[in-house]
Design an enzyme around this catalytic site. Structure first.
Site, PDB file in Angstrom:
ATOM      1  N   VAL A  21       0.825  -1.211   0.000  1.00 41.25           N
ATOM      2  CA  VAL A  21       0.000   0.000   0.000  1.00 41.25           C
ATOM      3  C   VAL A  21       0.863   1.267   0.000  1.00 41.25           C
ATOM      4  O   VAL A  21       0.558   2.247  -0.692  1.00 41.25           O
ATOM      5  CB  VAL A  21      -0.964   0.015   1.212  1.00 41.25           C
ATOM      6  N   LYS A  23      -6.758  -1.815  10.360  1.00 36.82           N
ATOM      7  CA  LYS A  23      -8.020  -2.079  11.102  1.00 36.82           C
ATOM      8  C   LYS A  23      -7.787  -2.762  12.434  1.00 36.82           C
ATOM      9  O   LYS A  23      -8.486  -2.504  13.410  1.00 36.82           O
ATOM     10  CB  LYS A  23      -8.999  -2.916  10.253  1.00 36.82           C
ATOM     11  N   LYS A  66     -13.012  -5.041  10.933  1.00 40.07           N
ATOM     12  CA  LYS A  66     -13.683  -4.088  10.039  1.00 40.07           C
ATOM     13  C   LYS A  66     -15.118  -3.843  10.492  1.00 40.07           C
ATOM     14  O   LYS A  66     -15.619  -2.719  10.446  1.00 40.07           O
ATOM     15  CB  LYS A  66     -13.648  -4.610   8.603  1.00 40.07           C
ATOM     16  N   GLY A 105      -5.456  -4.669  -2.409  1.00 42.18           N
ATOM     17  CA  GLY A 105      -4.565  -4.386  -3.540  1.00 42.18           C
ATOM     18  C   GLY A 105      -3.968  -3.001  -3.400  1.00 42.18           C
ATOM     19  O   GLY A 105      -4.533  -2.122  -2.733  1.00 42.18           O
TER      20      GLY A 105
HETATM   21  N1  LIG Z   1      -2.458  -4.943   1.105  1.00 44.18           N
HETATM   22  C1  LIG Z   1      -3.712  -4.611   1.011  1.00 44.18           C
HETATM   23  O1  LIG Z   1      -4.408  -4.878   0.026  1.00 44.18           O
HETATM   24  C2  LIG Z   1      -4.363  -3.871   2.159  1.00 44.18           C
HETATM   25  C3  LIG Z   1      -5.736  -3.510   2.071  1.00 44.18           C
HETATM   26  C4  LIG Z   1      -6.317  -2.776   3.113  1.00 44.18           C
HETATM   27  C5  LIG Z   1      -5.557  -2.438   4.229  1.00 44.18           C
HETATM   28  N2  LIG Z   1      -4.247  -2.833   4.300  1.00 44.18           N
HETATM   29  C6  LIG Z   1      -3.488  -2.472   5.497  1.00 44.18           C
HETATM   30  O2  LIG Z   1      -2.420  -1.612   5.114  1.00 44.18           O
HETATM   31  C7  LIG Z   1      -1.302  -1.790   5.973  1.00 44.18           C
HETATM   32  C8  LIG Z   1      -0.064  -2.115   5.122  1.00 44.18           C
HETATM   33  O3  LIG Z   1      -0.287  -3.306   4.421  1.00 44.18           O
HETATM   34  P1  LIG Z   1       0.699  -3.781   3.229  1.00 44.18           P
HETATM   35  O4  LIG Z   1      -0.014  -4.873   2.524  1.00 44.18           O
HETATM   36  O5  LIG Z   1       1.175  -2.605   2.456  1.00 44.18           O
HETATM   37  O6  LIG Z   1       1.910  -4.406   4.067  1.00 44.18           O
HETATM   38  P2  LIG Z   1       3.319  -4.917   3.486  1.00 44.18           P
HETATM   39  O7  LIG Z   1       3.306  -4.991   2.004  1.00 44.18           O
HETATM   40  O8  LIG Z   1       3.659  -6.130   4.269  1.00 44.18           O
HETATM   41  O9  LIG Z   1       4.330  -3.735   3.899  1.00 44.18           O
HETATM   42  C9  LIG Z   1       4.565  -3.422   5.226  1.00 44.18           C
HETATM   43  C10 LIG Z   1       5.544  -2.263   5.311  1.00 44.18           C
HETATM   44  O10 LIG Z   1       5.641  -1.880   6.680  1.00 44.18           O
HETATM   45  C11 LIG Z   1       7.012  -1.702   7.026  1.00 44.18           C
HETATM   46  N3  LIG Z   1       7.176  -1.884   8.467  1.00 44.18           N
HETATM   47  C12 LIG Z   1       6.833  -2.969   9.224  1.00 44.18           C
HETATM   48  N4  LIG Z   1       7.073  -2.713  10.535  1.00 44.18           N
HETATM   49  C13 LIG Z   1       7.590  -1.462  10.586  1.00 44.18           C
HETATM   50  C14 LIG Z   1       8.045  -0.619  11.629  1.00 44.18           C
HETATM   51  N5  LIG Z   1       8.003  -1.024  12.909  1.00 44.18           N
HETATM   52  N6  LIG Z   1       8.500   0.627  11.330  1.00 44.18           N
HETATM   53  C15 LIG Z   1       8.525   1.061  10.042  1.00 44.18           C
HETATM   54  N7  LIG Z   1       8.113   0.310   8.987  1.00 44.18           N
HETATM   55  C16 LIG Z   1       7.646  -0.921   9.269  1.00 44.18           C
HETATM   56  C17 LIG Z   1       7.748  -2.717   6.180  1.00 44.18           C
HETATM   57  O11 LIG Z   1       9.089  -2.327   6.092  1.00 44.18           O
HETATM   58  P3  LIG Z   1      10.151  -3.118   5.174  1.00 44.18           P
HETATM   59  O12 LIG Z   1       9.802  -2.706   3.764  1.00 44.18           O
HETATM   60  O13 LIG Z   1      11.454  -2.584   5.608  1.00 44.18           O
HETATM   61  O14 LIG Z   1       9.934  -4.574   5.444  1.00 44.18           O
HETATM   62  C18 LIG Z   1       6.970  -2.613   4.857  1.00 44.18           C
HETATM   63  O15 LIG Z   1       7.476  -1.559   4.079  1.00 44.18           O
HETATM   64  C19 LIG Z   1      -1.718  -2.933   6.941  1.00 44.18           C
HETATM   65  O16 LIG Z   1      -2.243  -2.360   8.113  1.00 44.18           O
HETATM   66  C20 LIG Z   1      -2.823  -3.656   6.196  1.00 44.18           C
HETATM   67  O17 LIG Z   1      -3.740  -4.308   7.061  1.00 44.18           O
HETATM   68  C21 LIG Z   1      -3.643  -3.536   3.294  1.00 44.18           C
END
Ligand SMILES: NC(=O)c1ccc[n+]([C@@H]2O[C@H](COP(=O)([O-])OP(=O)(O)OC[C@H]3O[C@@H](n4cnc5c(N)ncnc54)[C@H](OP(=O)(O)O)[C@@H]3O)[C@@H](O)[C@H]2O)c1
Length: 400
Positions: free
Chosen positions: A16, A98, A198, A296
């Site tokens: 994201v 969430k 949610k 996504g």
């Molecule tokens: N993916 C979806 O479709 C989606 C949809 C709705 C909501 N969300 C929500 O959006 C959020 C992000 O999801 P995502 O899918 O983008 O996750 P992701 O692809 O796993 O990316 C997580 C990111 O967070 C960073 N991170 C983890 N712990 C950290 C910390 N303590 N300090 C600083 N950075 C940290 C990671 O760093 P590194 O790059 O260094 O590993 C990575 O860049 C979550 O809360 C998820 O529930 C996601």
């Protein structure tokens, strides 16, 4: 109207976070720039040059020039510390987390009030579907009766694969994991917990009631078996994982996450794959239906972008419906028509929990009961160790 200039400190550059970076580049009209990005792993190769990144959260949190924090990390505990500190320092916050909000709702409300700063989280519930702001603004009256939706994309993908492609649950889960729709440890999704977080946001903005995750009962799709999947197929039904909240005239709210049989007349029937869909029912307008991509990079980033844009004209949730006397209904007052599949050993004992039995069936391996049962008794069944069972909802039953 003059828009505020937003200087953003971004946490997270995964699916994201990177999506947001791209989307912001394509939205030059918005006066919002990412000043610095905080990530976790110093060894990871990034898509943009390294001068944009820090690994120290305080470089953002203590920078007075940064007036907006966008929190998009995958660690709910660390996210809460970041969001809390940002709010205490007077920074506006946007988050998509969430789990973090659901676990700390009351405290986050208090922080917004105490430090007079907004916290927006449209992306946390159904990603691209603008449901939170609609519940907050459009349904700003007492006439909203219910909210029901498919709010988790990965379980919906798995259910679509089992129904349409004839895959087993295990095959469909593996496929979802290979395509990146499901986590390697998928229980948050498949157990219905993500949907529950949610739902908690929906309940807060639909009815002004703040509840804790443990207050809402959830069954996921991980226990579904071939018997109920075949039953659905034979009857022309689909099984969907549904998050449900309904308020009665006494202000009591029935709320749960359960797998549910839906027929072809139900708007949720056609919501397949990773799509999400939410139905609202209100006294005058009857049923309205929102559908869109529930996950996504770009669909989620679009909701984050909308929150950033809203911050630029000082929008905040006013939580106008809070402080009502409404509350969750007691488990013994909630009656559900369900199909309960059970092992042979527990058939006689499970029958006793039902108020009415409409149909029952036994094979050499297992059996099912279709009938009416209270949520209190469903919870008692859940607590039975060593019993093999699953449950699918037909409908909520009104009782006086
Ligand atoms: N993916 C979806 O479709 C989606 C949809 C709705 C909501 N969300 C929500 O959006 C959020 C992000 O999801 P995502 O899918 O983008 O996750 P992701 O692809 O796993 O990316 C997580 C990111 O967070 C960073 N991170 C983890 N712990 C950290 C910390 N303590 N300090 C600083 N950075 C940290 C990671 O760093 P590194 O790059 O260094 O590993 C990575 O860049 C979550 O809360 C998820 O529930 C996601």
């Amino acid at each position: 109207m003059n828009r505020k200039n937003l200087k953003i400190g971004l946490f997270g550059f995964g699916c994201v976070g990177y999506g947001l970076h791209e989307v912001l580049l394509k939205t030059p009209g918005l006066k919002a720039n990412i000043k610095l990005i905080c990530v976790k792993d110093p060894e990871k190769k990034r898509q943009i040059s390294e001068e944009h990144f820090t690994f120290d959260k305080n470089e953002i949190l203590e920078d007075e020039d940064i007036n907006t924090v966008v929190e998009l990390i995958d660690d709910a505990d660390a996210a809460f510390e970041i969001v809390k500190t940002a709010l205490m320092k007077g920074k506006s916050v946007v988050t998509a987390n969430k789990k973090m909000i659901a676990e700390h709702f009351s405290e986050l409300l208090q922080l917004q009030k105490q430090y007079n700063v907004p916290l927006l989280y449209e992306a946390a519930c159904c990603a691209s579907i603008p449901i939170i702001r609609n519940l907050e603004e459009y349904y700003d009256n007492d006439l909203l009766e219910s909210v029901e939706g498919i709010v988790n994309g990965s379980t919906n993908y798995i259910l679509t694969q089992t129904a349409d492609e004839g895959k087993s649950y295990e095959e469909a889960l593996k496929d979802a994991q290979n395509k990146g729709f499901a986590e390697s440890n998928p229980i948050l999704d498949t157990g219905g917990f993500d949907a529950k977080y949610k739902l908690l946001l929906l309940v807060a903005h639909a009815f002004g009631v703040i509840v804790k995750p443990n207050d809402i009962y959830n069954i996921g799709i991980n226990k579904l078996g071939i018997l109920e999947l075949n039953y659905a197929k034979e009857k022309g039904l689909k099984i969907k994982l549904v998050a449900f909240a309904e308020k009665n005239q006494e202000g009591q709210i029935t709320s749960f996450v359960l797998p549910k049989f839906v027929d072809k007349h139900d708007k949720l029937f056609a919501v397949d794959d990773v799509f999400n869909g939410v139905k609202t029912k209100s006294f005058f307008s009857d049923i309205q239906f929102f559908v869109g991509k529930g996950a996504g990079a770009y669909p989620t980033a679009s909701a984050v972008l909308s929150d950033i844009s809203a911050l630029s004209y000082d929008y905040r949730y006013e939580y106008k419906k809070l402080n009502t006397n409404d509350k969750l209904a007691s488990d013994e007052d909630i009656y559900l028509k369900v199909m309960l599949r059970h092992d042979l050993e527990h058939a006689p004992c499970f029958k006793k929990y039902f108020d009415e039995i409409h149909e029952s069936y036994l094979s050499n391996e297992n059996g099912y009961i279709i009938g009416i049962i209270s949520l209190k008794h469903i919870k008692e069944i859940s607590n039975k160790k060593n019993a093999e069972w699953s449950l699918v909802l037909f409908e909520v039953v009104k009782r006086n």
